[in-house]
Enzyme design. Structure first.
Site, PDB file in Angstrom:
ATOM      1  CD  GLU A 197      -0.570  -0.271   1.314  1.00 50.77           C
ATOM      2  OE1 GLU A 197       0.229  -0.752   2.117  1.00 50.77           O
ATOM      3  OE2 GLU A 197      -0.224   0.531   0.426  1.00 50.77           O
ATOM      4  CG  ASP A 243       2.580   8.886  -3.266  1.00 49.36           C
ATOM      5  OD1 ASP A 243       2.850   7.665  -3.328  1.00 49.36           O
ATOM      6  OD2 ASP A 243       1.825   9.386  -2.416  1.00 49.36           O
TER       7      ASP A 243
END
Lengths: 401, 290
Positions: free
Chosen positions: B64, B75
């Site tokens: 990824e 995040d």
């Protein structure tokens, strides 16, 4: 003009091509729960009555519509009326939305509230309603804003809120919103995110607009009464996220003869990074849950912004404004830091009212337009008072000591 | 309203690309796929191919590749800092695609671009899909693009032969899991817990029920991610998911050793440790409830 006021947003939160919901998947269900709760209370007479009572007895509504005669005479053109949201408890329009959302939080059984703040006005209003409703309160604030709005930081702490400094990017409102969203992604079961502007993923732009509509509803009635049945020619309000402006504009959208202008932060100049004028320097994009005009670079990275007023210092703008702008129903312009500081000084001298630097942008636009508009009437939303900005005003006016 | 959990079966996604092959190969080898996340351009664009090589040597099955974004709302601090480093080193969408182009000279490991919406929106869905396919990207996941707004994106990606991966979470109702899975190609990404990305000491007990619910909604492989940072996490999830995504643990290593020549060796060793935790024999298939 079609039925623009009642047709948007649609069920997915879209205002034409703008708005919508662009959220981390974990937050989709909490956002849908909030939407369902809000739709249930929207037509609930008991809820609306309780909110109206709080407005009247706690925050000080209705606020006056004041004819600024000396300023109007000085400018020698339009007659200027000020909608005095600065007289509200906590000193700005932000309390309207916070009282409404506090009732929502209580109804959803959330005992903890988080919020972002730029200038600190929304943070103070959030801390205030959390004290009133006995809710735990955490306010995220960029470290740059903490520095320039230290008085509001102290006020929040005095009110019992935990103010968390956010150190990332430009250390302003944008980063505070990101941090609040991160908190909420892990805390939604117990926590209500009290978003402060007409921004973010659906249903926030709808909820915040509806709780701020009281500004325009009152102003419309007050102007009709004062003028013997006519409406103002022009509405002027500053636009950061756009909650005070959408609150003033929305109840007038069907009144085709009433023009409206939103005033963005022109900062220190037109270069990317020097201002927060999304409608002149931005392009459609997605930031923090909603599609709107966004200041960004050619690679889609969000640009840094600058304004002397922390409350306007944001790279995106409420999606309903983007829609009104593309429809041509509202127009958008900008005033520089210097224009705003000068306007704050003029309003202080001529009317004895020290405006917040955000609101001073709207005043600056009125000052610019009034001389060319004899016989016209302007309603300017004085969304906040200037106490929080005394330090900045003082730095910029050394001649006053 | 409760929807019967097993009632919705979307049409299976036909996929014979590298991502599907990776899961098939893992199945044959008796293991689960290790999906390794790193941010492209962290610490610099010219190091990324080498770091991917190390992850692949350590047994990673799929990469990824994070596209850095200025405002990564989903995040935690570790990947936020990686994004900042990558942006400082000049990493754009265009540069991420060049990195994949270079990678393809030496490696066929499947690559899923992992981005926030705005950089891809600005690049243009049609152009992104075409350019990504031509350099050898296999799929993409846009964290803040929900299926309600994804129609244009999915059709452009699929037209270029690319897989779209979407997230399902513990708050996602069963009926919505099925709809999301119906938009996915390659695999469905199940988020192990509430909150943002980042290292956690234990995997929430919510992960297994979510994996079971997702399994009922799709015939695609299901990968689990967010917070997986130790070998024992791999062992915990191996019976329930065809893949495990590790992000912050690798990114933290990159952060700590970015100026160190040993970084590649360390990444390889960490990947190998995780991959060992993903050994899984089909004999225990009953545990999955198929």
């Amino acid at each position: 003009m079609p039925e623009i006021a009642s047709s948007v947003p649609d069920e997915l939160g879209r205002f034409g091509d703008f708005g919508g919901r662009y959220a981390p998947e974990i937050l989709v269900t909490p956002l849908e729960d909030l939407d369902a709760t809000y739709r249930a209370v929207r037509d609930d007479a008991g809820f609306q009555a309780e909110l109206a009572t709080l407005f009247r007895q706690y925050s000080g509504r209705p606020t006056p519509l004041f004819h600024a005669r000396r300023l109007s005479e000085h400018l020698g053109g339009a007659s200027i009326y000020l909608k005095r949201e600065d007289l509200l408890h906590t000193g700005a329009h932000k309390i309207n939305n916070c009282l409404g959302q506090a009732l929502l939080a209580r109804r959803m059984g959330k005992r903890r509230v988080i919020a972002e703040t730029g200038a600190g006005q929304h943070g103070v209003a959030t801390a205030t309603v959390c004290a009133l409703f006995d809710l735990d309160c955490v306010v995220y604030m960029g470290s740059e804003d903490i520095r320039r709005q230290e008085l509001n930081v102290f006020r929040m702490r005095l009110l019992g809120a935990d103010v968390v400094s956010v150190e990332a990017g430009s250390c302003t409102l944008k980063e505070a919103i990101s941090e609040a969203m991160r908190d909420w992604a892990g805390s939604f079961e117990t926590t209500h995110y009290m978003l402060g502007s007409a921004l973010g993923p659906h249903p926030y732009p709808l909820i915040v607009r509806d709780f701020q509509r009281v500004i325009g509803v009152e102003a419309r009635e007050q102007f009709l009464a004062a003028s013997g049945g006519s409406l103002p020619d022009l509405l002027i309000a500053c636009v950061g996220g756009g909650s005070n402006s959408i609150g003033l504009f929305h109840p007038f959208l069907q009144d085709g003869d009433v023009a409206m202008v939103g005033v963005e932060a022109g900062g220190r100049g037109p270069g990317l990074g020097d201002h927060a004028a999304r409608f002149s320097g931005g392009l459609p994009g997605v930031l923090q849950g909603t599609k709107s005009y966004i200041l960004q670079d050619e690679d889609g990275q969000i640009a840094l912004t600058h304004s002397v007023s922390a409350g306007l210092d944001y790279a995106s703008v409420g999606p309903e404004h983007a829609w009104l702008r593309d429809l041509g129903r509202a127009r958008y312009t900008s005033c520089t830091d210097t224009d705003a500081l000068d306007a704050a000084s003029v309003l202080s001298r001529y009317e004895g009212i020290i405006p917040a630097l955000e609101s001073a942008h709207a005043v600056a636009e009125a000052i610019r337009r009034a001389p060319q508009a004899p016989g016209k009437t302007f309603v300017v939303n004085l969304s906040g008072r200037g106490d929080k900005d005394i330090g900045i005003l003082r730095e910029n006016m050394p001649e006053l000591g | 309203m409760r929807v019967a959990e097993s009632s919705v079966t979307p049409s299976p996604q036909l996929n014979s690309g590298r991502i599907a092959q990776a899961f098939t190969r893992c199945d044959l080898e008796g293991s689960r796929a290790l999906i390794a996340f790193l941010t492209a351009g962290d610490p610099s664009p010219d190091r990324t191919v080498s770091l991917i090589g190390a992850l692949e040597r350590g047994g990673s099955d799929i990469i990824e590749l994070g596209v850095p974004f200025s405002d990564p709302i989903a995040d935690g601090p570790v990947i936020q800092r990686a994004s900042e480093r990558a942006l400082r080193s000049g990493t754009t969408v265009r540069k991420v695609l060049r990195i994949v182009e270079e990678l393809r000279r030496t490696s066929q490991i499947p690559v899923v671009a992992f981005s926030y919406l705005n950089p891809v929106l600005r690049y243009g869905f049609e152009r992104f899909a075409a350019d990504a396919a031509s350099v050898g990207v296999d799929g993409a996941l846009l964290t803040d693009l929900n299926i309600e707004e994804a129609a244009g994106y999915v059709s452009e990606m699929n037209a270029s032969g690319l897989d779209c991966v979407f997230l399902v979470t513990q708050t996602t109702p069963q009926e919505r899991i099925a709809r999301i899975a119906g938009h996915c190609g390659g695999f469905v990404y199940a988020v192990s817990r509430a909150g943002v990305t980042g290292v956690r000491s234990s995997i929430a007990s919510d992960a297994v029920p979510l994996l079971r619910r997702t399994r009922r909604a799709t015939s695609l492989p299901v990968a689990i991610g967010f917070g997986l940072s130790q070998r024992r996490h791999m062992e915990e999830v191996a019976p329930f998911a065809e893949g495990a995504v590790v992000g912050s643990a690798f990114v933290r290593l990159i952060e700590e050793h970015s100026r160190d020549e040993s970084l590649e060796a360390r990444l390889e060793a960490l990947a190998r440790e995780f991959k060992r935790g993903l050994d899984w024999s089909p004999a225990s298939d009953a545990a999955v409830g198929r």
